[in-house]
Motif scaffolding. Structure first.
Motif: not given
Length: 510
Positions: A27-36, A187-188
């Motif tokens: 998943n390259e789009d960090e605006s959609l999902f990134a690991i805290p 939904m993080v």
């Protein structure tokens, strides 16, 4: 000099936010999902379903669209409301089509990329398959996938939405489910006071919260482990006297030892997700801790952690309970609850809604006695409305009971068949919500939620039978899922309504 200091601080803050989250492969789009940065590695298979802006938008549209239920009245968002941490606030059991009740409390939706199973019994092991369960459940959406796909293919908007997300207008089960997963994966919840404290973002816990954290580690973290506050296991936590027989995990695997075991839930956002437990039996955190401290029921399936050294439950003093609750409140993520990109209002495609006027019929009671009863019931209803809005919960419970009894005086045998069938159906809805207002006298939000549904049915009765020529107005807010009847044409500007700040209020004259 001051400008340089300001720019330096701004740069440091930007770097702090940047490094608080890590990219996930696939998943390259960090605006959609990134690991805290304080979270472990996700378990979801992003490589087989990489998130895209178009895929997430499609998934969000499907999430809020009731088209996926058999009667087009229930969406995923009906039971998973953002303001309630994506659960159904105030409802012990979630509601399905025709106001049917499930036998479990709606689980909140967040941090699903880290979950290894889904649902209270863990019957689903892949997020991409999760939606099939509520869609096909007869008391939830009561639909089948073939019908869902057929409705989507015939709709005006979905073929182009699927093309934007997947490259062609083909609508199939895999694409449907993956799109829903893409939205739910975004939904993080990781921006609570506790998270900011752990990431050293300039936020500190106070003395009581720190004491609660230490007590939590000693007494609660065996099950509610790590930064996700769950070990994802299934346990029997000694609940007795269930209203509905539910064997939990046993219903999935038929293993005797798993009877009455349920998934250990995360403890994030508890301030928004009441009531608690798989059957929603506890309305407050105090009641939850009281259970563990002295009300655990012994059985052959009880988790060993709750029966050590010949004692049941967890040893907790009153002071320790207060401190633990203070810590639990630091897990509430207000940013997550209010994040605009999760909301239905942020959709780029407007979802067609069923108009309540479609449910209105041209019917007659046929005699003055029934008209009089309806007008007397309306007076009770208006008093109930005031009690609900003023949060006078005990008074509201009494008036809800009076309303149901008043309407029940209508003699159905004297009505023609069409009027009788319609009245019975609508009355059952009113009685159902009245019962919940009565039961919810300790929880104002619970009464508020059910009053909106009761009001819609009162509108259907008043608009269909027209027992009086006096003016009556129906107010409706889609944003807060609330409605009410009034004899005032300008009630939106009164002191009782203004504090609720209804932004999208619609008004109809009967």
């Amino acid at each position: 000099m001051k400008n340089k200091i300001y720019l330096t601080l701004l740069l440091l803050f930007g770097l702090m936010v940047l490094f608080s989250f890590k990219r996930v492969k696939g998943n390259e789009d960090e605006s959609l999902f990134a690991i805290p940065s304080n979270f472990p590695k996700p378990t979801y298979h992003f490589k087989s379903n990489p998130l895209t802006t178009e895929g997430v938008e499609l998934g969000k549209t499907l999430f809020y669209d009731a088209i996926i239920s058999s009667d087009n009245t229930v969406s995923c968002g009906s039971c998973h409301q953002q303001s309630a941490g994506f659960t159904q606030h105030g409802h012990a059991f979630s509601h399905g089509v025709n106001d049917l009740l499930t036998k479990r409390n709606s689980m909140p939706l967040y941090n699903l990329a880290w979950s290894t199973s889904f649902g209270w019994d863990g019957g689903v092991h892949d997020l991409d398959l999760f939606a099939i369960s509520p869609i096909t459940n007869p008391v939830e959406m009561n639909e089948n996938m073939a019908n869902v796909l057929d409705k989507l293919r015939k709709s005006q908007n979905y073929p182009s939405l699927f093309k934007n997300a997947f490259g062609s207008e083909e609508i199939n089960t895999e694409r449907f489910l993956k799109a829903l997963s893409q939205f739910m994966l975004t939904m993080v919840s990781a921006n609570s006071k506790y998270d900011q404290y752990m990431r050293m973002e300039g936020v500190e816990l106070d003395e009581k919260e720190l004491a609660g954290l230490e007590l939590f580690k000693q007494k609660c973290a065996s099950c509610h482990a790590g930064e996700l506050f769950t070990d994802y296991s299934f346990r029997n936590n000694g609940l007795g006297g269930a209203k509905v027989e539910d064997l939990g995990r046993f219903e999935v695997n038929q293993q005797e030892s798993d009877k009455h075991k349920f998934k250990v839930p995360s403890l994030r956002n508890l301030g928004y997700t009441a009531p608690y437990m798989h059957d929603g039996r506890f309305e407050t955190l105090e009641q939850v801790l009281d259970h563990y401290a002295g009300k655990v029921v012994k059985s052959e399936y009880l988790d060993p952690i709750l029966q050590q050294n010949g004692k049941l439950g967890i040893s907790l003093s009153s002071d320790e309970k207060v401190k633990i609750i203070a810590f639990l409140k630091t897990l509430d993520d207000d940013y997550f609850i209010k994040k605009e990109s999760f909301s239905e209002s942020s959709l780029k495609t407007v979802i067609p809604k069923k108009d309540i006027l479609d449910d209105v019929k041209k019917l007659s009671f046929g005699n003055e006695k029934h008209q009089l009863i309806m007008n007397e019931s309306l007076v009770i209803y208006l008093k109930l409305k005031d009690a609900i809005l003023k949060k006078e919960t005990n008074k509201a419970a009494v008036l809800a009971n009076k309303l149901a009894l008043s309407l029940d005086r209508i003699e159905r045998k004297n009505l023609d068949i069409a009027s009788r069938v319609y009245f019975d159906k609508v009355y059952q809805g009113i009685a159902f919500d009245a019962d919940h207002i009565i039961e919810g006298k300790a929880l104002a939000q619970h009464q508020f939620d059910h009053f909106g549904e009761l009001s819609a049915n009162m509108f259907r009765l008043m608009a269909s039978f027209k027992p009086s020529d006096k003016p009556l107005f129906y107010y409706e807010s889609s944003e807060k899922k609330f409605s009410w009847l009034s004899n005032l044409s300008n009630e939106e500007s009164t002191s009782i309504i203004k504090p609720y700040q209804f932004k999208d209020l619609k008004k109809r004259a009967l």
